[in-house]
Motif scaffolding. Structure first.
Motif, PDB file in Angstrom:
ATOM      1  N   VAL A  83       0.844  -1.199   0.000  1.00 37.40           N
ATOM      2  CA  VAL A  83       0.000   0.000   0.000  1.00 37.40           C
ATOM      3  C   VAL A  83       0.878   1.247   0.000  1.00 37.40           C
ATOM      4  CG1 VAL A  83      -1.645   1.310   1.403  1.00 37.40           C
ATOM      5  CG2 VAL A  83      -1.957  -1.167   1.086  1.00 37.40           C
ATOM      6  N   ASP A  84       0.620   2.147  -0.942  1.00 38.95           N
ATOM      7  CA  ASP A  84       1.427   3.361  -1.061  1.00 38.95           C
ATOM      8  C   ASP A  84       0.600   4.501  -1.643  1.00 38.95           C
ATOM      9  OD1 ASP A  84       1.304   3.208  -3.903  1.00 38.95           O
ATOM     10  OD2 ASP A  84       3.015   1.844  -3.951  1.00 38.95           O
ATOM     11  N   LYS A  85       1.248   5.567  -2.011  1.00 36.16           N
ATOM     12  CA  LYS A  85       0.571   6.681  -2.688  1.00 36.16           C
ATOM     13  C   LYS A  85       1.491   7.095  -3.840  1.00 36.16           C
ATOM     14  CE  LYS A  85      -2.744   9.769  -2.991  1.00 36.16           C
ATOM     15  NZ  LYS A  85      -4.156   9.439  -3.298  1.00 36.16           N
ATOM     16  N   ALA A  86       1.782   6.102  -4.692  1.00 34.01           N
ATOM     17  CA  ALA A  86       2.778   6.292  -5.755  1.00 34.01           C
ATOM     18  C   ALA A  86       2.299   7.233  -6.859  1.00 34.01           C
ATOM     19  CB  ALA A  86       3.182   4.937  -6.343  1.00 34.01           C
ATOM     20  N   ASN A  87       1.011   7.569  -6.854  1.00 31.90           N
ATOM     21  CA  ASN A  87       0.544   8.545  -7.841  1.00 31.90           C
ATOM     22  C   ASN A  87       0.919   9.976  -7.438  1.00 31.90           C
ATOM     23  OD1 ASN A  87      -1.213   8.208  -5.694  1.00 31.90           O
ATOM     24  ND2 ASN A  87      -3.083   8.579  -6.858  1.00 31.90           N
ATOM     25  N   VAL A  88       1.392  10.153  -6.198  1.00 26.30           N
ATOM     26  CA  VAL A  88       1.720  11.503  -5.727  1.00 26.30           C
ATOM     27  C   VAL A  88       3.119  11.605  -5.104  1.00 26.30           C
ATOM     28  CG1 VAL A  88       1.024  13.356  -4.143  1.00 26.30           C
ATOM     29  CG2 VAL A  88      -0.742  11.976  -5.265  1.00 26.30           C
ATOM     30  N   LEU A  89       3.521  10.569  -4.351  1.00 28.77           N
ATOM     31  CA  LEU A  89       4.721  10.701  -3.512  1.00 28.77           C
ATOM     32  C   LEU A  89       5.962  10.022  -4.100  1.00 28.77           C
ATOM     33  CD1 LEU A  89       3.087   9.916  -0.028  1.00 28.77           C
ATOM     34  CD2 LEU A  89       3.463  12.169  -1.069  1.00 28.77           C
ATOM     35  N   HIS A  90       7.072  10.731  -4.044  1.00 28.65           N
ATOM     36  CA  HIS A  90       8.358  10.151  -4.473  1.00 28.65           C
ATOM     37  C   HIS A  90       8.723   8.930  -3.637  1.00 28.65           C
ATOM     38  CE1 HIS A  90      10.287  13.050  -7.312  1.00 28.65           C
ATOM     39  NE2 HIS A  90       9.226  13.739  -6.945  1.00 28.65           N
ATOM     40  N   THR A  91       8.526   9.054  -2.300  1.00 28.54           N
ATOM     41  CA  THR A  91       8.868   7.927  -1.422  1.00 28.54           C
ATOM     42  C   THR A  91       8.084   6.683  -1.835  1.00 28.54           C
ATOM     43  OG1 THR A  91       7.311   9.008   0.066  1.00 28.54           O
ATOM     44  CG2 THR A  91       9.605   9.030   0.732  1.00 28.54           C
ATOM     45  N   SER A  92       6.839   6.870  -2.238  1.00 32.71           N
ATOM     46  CA  SER A  92       6.011   5.730  -2.628  1.00 32.71           C
ATOM     47  C   SER A  92       6.492   5.121  -3.941  1.00 32.71           C
ATOM     48  CB  SER A  92       4.550   6.161  -2.781  1.00 32.71           C
ATOM     49  OG  SER A  92       3.950   6.342  -1.521  1.00 32.71           O
ATOM     50  N   ARG A  93       7.008   5.967  -4.821  1.00 31.11           N
ATOM     51  CA  ARG A  93       7.499   5.410  -6.096  1.00 31.11           C
ATOM     52  C   ARG A  93       8.742   4.554  -5.861  1.00 31.11           C
ATOM     53  NH1 ARG A  93       4.691  10.000  -8.530  1.00 31.11           N
ATOM     54  NH2 ARG A  93       6.378  11.476  -8.180  1.00 31.11           N
ATOM     55  N   LEU A  94       9.614   5.013  -4.953  1.00 32.85           N
ATOM     56  CA  LEU A  94      10.779   4.185  -4.608  1.00 32.85           C
ATOM     57  C   LEU A  94      10.305   2.907  -3.911  1.00 32.85           C
ATOM     58  CD1 LEU A  94      13.870   3.835  -4.406  1.00 32.85           C
ATOM     59  CD2 LEU A  94      13.776   5.037  -2.202  1.00 32.85           C
ATOM     60  N   TRP A  95       9.353   3.068  -3.028  1.00 34.06           N
ATOM     61  CA  TRP A  95       8.763   1.936  -2.284  1.00 34.06           C
ATOM     62  C   TRP A  95       8.297   0.858  -3.264  1.00 34.06           C
ATOM     63  CZ3 TRP A  95       7.984   1.297   3.069  1.00 34.06           C
ATOM     64  CH2 TRP A  95       7.115   0.264   3.432  1.00 34.06           C
ATOM     65  N   ARG A  96       7.522   1.273  -4.251  1.00 31.29           N
ATOM     66  CA  ARG A  96       6.938   0.339  -5.202  1.00 31.29           C
ATOM     67  C   ARG A  96       8.030  -0.380  -6.017  1.00 31.29           C
ATOM     68  NH1 ARG A  96       1.311   0.939  -8.460  1.00 31.29           N
ATOM     69  NH2 ARG A  96       0.465   1.680  -6.487  1.00 31.29           N
ATOM     70  N   LYS A  97       9.015   0.412  -6.449  1.00 29.58           N
ATOM     71  CA  LYS A  97      10.097  -0.167  -7.258  1.00 29.58           C
ATOM     72  C   LYS A  97      10.857  -1.234  -6.452  1.00 29.58           C
ATOM     73  CE  LYS A  97      14.254   1.934  -8.396  1.00 29.58           C
ATOM     74  NZ  LYS A  97      15.046   3.046  -8.929  1.00 29.58           N
ATOM     75  N   VAL A  98      11.202  -0.880  -5.207  1.00 33.91           N
ATOM     76  CA  VAL A  98      11.993  -1.809  -4.391  1.00 33.91           C
ATOM     77  C   VAL A  98      11.169  -3.042  -4.018  1.00 33.91           C
ATOM     78  CG1 VAL A  98      13.246  -2.073  -2.207  1.00 33.91           C
ATOM     79  CG2 VAL A  98      13.494   0.037  -3.540  1.00 33.91           C
ATOM     80  N   VAL A  99       9.894  -2.849  -3.711  1.00 36.77           N
ATOM     81  CA  VAL A  99       9.028  -3.987  -3.365  1.00 36.77           C
ATOM     82  C   VAL A  99       8.964  -4.960  -4.544  1.00 36.77           C
ATOM     83  CG1 VAL A  99       6.638  -4.677  -2.841  1.00 36.77           C
ATOM     84  CG2 VAL A  99       7.689  -2.777  -1.596  1.00 36.77           C
ATOM     85  N   GLU A 100       8.884  -4.420  -5.748  1.00 35.95           N
ATOM     86  CA  GLU A 100       8.839  -5.298  -6.929  1.00 35.95           C
ATOM     87  C   GLU A 100      10.142  -6.084  -7.092  1.00 35.95           C
ATOM     88  OE1 GLU A 100       7.436  -2.985 -10.269  1.00 35.95           O
ATOM     89  OE2 GLU A 100       5.371  -3.175  -9.511  1.00 35.95           O
ATOM     90  N   GLU A 101      11.255  -5.434  -6.789  1.00 34.80           N
ATOM     91  CA  GLU A 101      12.537  -6.146  -6.882  1.00 34.80           C
ATOM     92  C   GLU A 101      12.620  -7.280  -5.866  1.00 34.80           C
ATOM     93  OE1 GLU A 101      14.913  -2.125  -8.189  1.00 34.80           O
ATOM     94  OE2 GLU A 101      15.783  -3.364  -6.571  1.00 34.80           O
ATOM     95  N   ILE A 102      12.223  -6.990  -4.624  1.00 31.17           N
ATOM     96  CA  ILE A 102      12.297  -8.015  -3.578  1.00 31.17           C
ATOM     97  C   ILE A 102      11.319  -9.156  -3.880  1.00 31.17           C
ATOM     98  CG2 ILE A 102      12.064  -8.465  -1.076  1.00 31.17           C
ATOM     99  CD1 ILE A 102      14.510  -6.734  -1.892  1.00 31.17           C
ATOM    100  N   HIS A 103      10.244  -8.813  -4.534  1.00 34.33           N
ATOM    101  CA  HIS A 103       9.245  -9.831  -4.913  1.00 34.33           C
ATOM    102  C   HIS A 103       9.884 -10.936  -5.765  1.00 34.33           C
ATOM    103  CE1 HIS A 103       5.521 -10.999  -7.428  1.00 34.33           C
ATOM    104  NE2 HIS A 103       5.563 -11.736  -6.336  1.00 34.33           N
ATOM    105  N   LEU A 104      10.889 -10.583  -6.551  1.00 35.05           N
ATOM    106  CA  LEU A 104      11.548 -11.574  -7.406  1.00 35.05           C
ATOM    107  C   LEU A 104      12.161 -12.716  -6.583  1.00 35.05           C
ATOM    108  CD1 LEU A 104      13.309  -9.141  -9.935  1.00 35.05           C
ATOM    109  CD2 LEU A 104      11.141 -10.375 -10.230  1.00 35.05           C
ATOM    110  N   GLU A 105      12.499 -12.404  -5.296  1.00 37.65           N
ATOM    111  CA  GLU A 105      13.062 -13.449  -4.426  1.00 37.65           C
ATOM    112  C   GLU A 105      11.973 -14.394  -3.914  1.00 37.65           C
ATOM    113  OE1 GLU A 105      15.048 -11.460  -1.178  1.00 37.65           O
ATOM    114  OE2 GLU A 105      16.078 -10.078  -2.546  1.00 37.65           O
ATOM    115  N   TYR A 106      10.711 -13.999  -4.084  1.00 36.75           N
ATOM    116  CA  TYR A 106       9.589 -14.803  -3.552  1.00 36.75           C
ATOM    117  C   TYR A 106       8.557 -15.061  -4.649  1.00 36.75           C
ATOM    118  CZ  TYR A 106      11.516 -13.339   0.965  1.00 36.75           C
ATOM    119  OH  TYR A 106      12.340 -13.108   2.033  1.00 36.75           O
ATOM    120  N   PRO A 107       8.940 -15.832  -5.664  1.00 45.81           N
ATOM    121  CA  PRO A 107       8.049 -16.018  -6.807  1.00 45.81           C
ATOM    122  C   PRO A 107       6.728 -16.718  -6.467  1.00 45.81           C
ATOM    123  CG  PRO A 107       9.963 -17.466  -6.952  1.00 45.81           C
ATOM    124  CD  PRO A 107      10.217 -16.547  -5.806  1.00 45.81           C
TER     125      PRO A 107
END
Ligand code: IPM
Ligand code: MG
Length: 361
Positions: free
Chosen positions: A189-213
């Protein structure tokens, strides 16, 4: 083996709910033949009144020598005008930081026995729900730069929301790890349509997701998530979110389970020690009246047995005892139950203690 537990009662209803949890642990000690050594520490307004510091050095030192902390609640009107760093809340924030407890698990479960207690309509909660909020706890706007100042346009204030890649990586791993032991679904859960922190959050979460297919991941904006929680809470398994969004969303979800008084939490870092506290506040208007619901704190003690002390069987016995008491239709006044029997803090604690047994399922 003796487990050392720091007991931080705090303010308002804190002492009462912690007392209930201590009694439950004493019962666990009898039934499972486990030794607990409780060490009382001063925190919050109670500590400020005695030492001038909401989180005294002595408290921190004692806690560092313990296996875990059982925490009540802090805060009250009396201390509202103190500067930020002396407010009772500084104790819990400082403690989370000092123990590097960056990960906060807040399970929100609607028990079948409590369906009517949920403010949601029956057709929405027919099948109950079981959500675990994984809230980042030592970063974000809570700990970013903050200041209040005055310029030619008048008074201003700021609190900076800031996250590093590393902070997001480690909490994302906790969330995926938690999901692996559950229904294998993470909603970030984030606010990536508005916040820079949320955009980084989303990007990093997607990367870590690769470790948990094996885990399914979806993203949701915080405003939508608040709405979805009341529209269809059973769509959620693990909710991964930032410090402030998690604070708000966990209160909302708690109410959907019937009462904020029911929700426990575990705050941990990479080690085994943790801080175990109900998610509710100090509710000064209820203090000392034998009216507060101690179950959030009792279930926090159960999370401690499971996550910090490695005693899952004892943890289950507390959860089962709580369920039994609900089945017998006992509840505190904050919980609505058709044809239920309203009892006070001490009585519900006694009933739960009495129902604790070995080998419960
Ligand atoms: C919580 C509380 C705390 C927080 C307060 C007391 C600082 O609301 O644990 O949810 O915001 O984290
Ligand atoms: Mg909160």
């Amino acid at each position: 083996m003796t487990y050392r537990i720091a007991v931080a009662r705090g303010d308002g209803v804190g002492p009462e709910v912690v007392e209930s949890a201590v009694q439950i642990l004493n019962r666990i000690s009898e039934v499972f033949e486990i030794e607990f050594e409780f060490k009382d520490v001063l925190v919050g307004g109670a500590a400020y009144d005695v030492t001038g510091n909401p989180l005294p050095e002595d408290t921190l030192n004692t806690i560092k020598g313990c296996d875990s902390v059982l925490f009540g609640a802090v805060g009250g009107d009396k201390w509202d005008d103190l500067p930020h760093e002396l407010r009772p809340e500084a104790a819990i924030l400082g403690l989370r930081k000092a123990l590097k407890a960056y990960s906060n698990l807040r399970p929100g479960i609607l028990y079948p026995q409590l369906k009517e207690a949920s403010p949601l309509k029956n057709h929405i909660v027919e099948n109950g729900f079981d959500i675990c909020v994984v809230r980042e706890l030592t970063g974000g706007i809570y700990f970013g730069r903050k200041r209040t100042w005055e310029d030619e346009n008048g008074e201003r204030a700021e609190d900076v929301e800031e996250y590093s890649r590393e902070e997001i990586e480690r909490i994302a791993r906790k969330a995926f790890h938690t999901a692996m032991k559950r229904r294998k679904k993470v909603t970030s859960v984030d606010k990536a349509n508005v916040l820079h922190t949320s955009r980084l959050w989303r990007k990093v979460v997607e990367e870590i997701h690769l470790e948990y297919p094996q885990v399914e991941l979806n993203h949701m904006y915080i405003d939508n998530a608040c709405m979805q929680a009341v529209r269809n809470p059973s769509q959620f398994d693990v909710i991964l979110t930032s410090n402030i969004f998690g604070d708000i969303l966990s209160d909302e979800i708690s109410m959907l389970t019937g009462s904020i008084g029911l929700l426990p939490s575990a705050s941990m870092g990479d080690g085994t020690e943790g801080i175990y506290e109900p998610i509710h506040g100090s509710a000064p208007d209820l203090a000392g009246l034998d009216r507060v619901n101690p179950i959030g704190t009792i279930l926090s003690a159960s999370m401690m047995l499971e996550h910090s002390l490695g005693l899952p069987e004892a943890a289950r016995s507390i959860e089962d005892a709580v369920k039994k008491v609900f089945e017998e239709k006992y509840h505190t006044e904050d919980v609505f139950m058709e044809g239920g029997k309203t009892v006070g803090t001490k009585e519900i604690t006694r009933l739960i203690a009495q129902n604790i047994e070995k080998g419960a399922n």
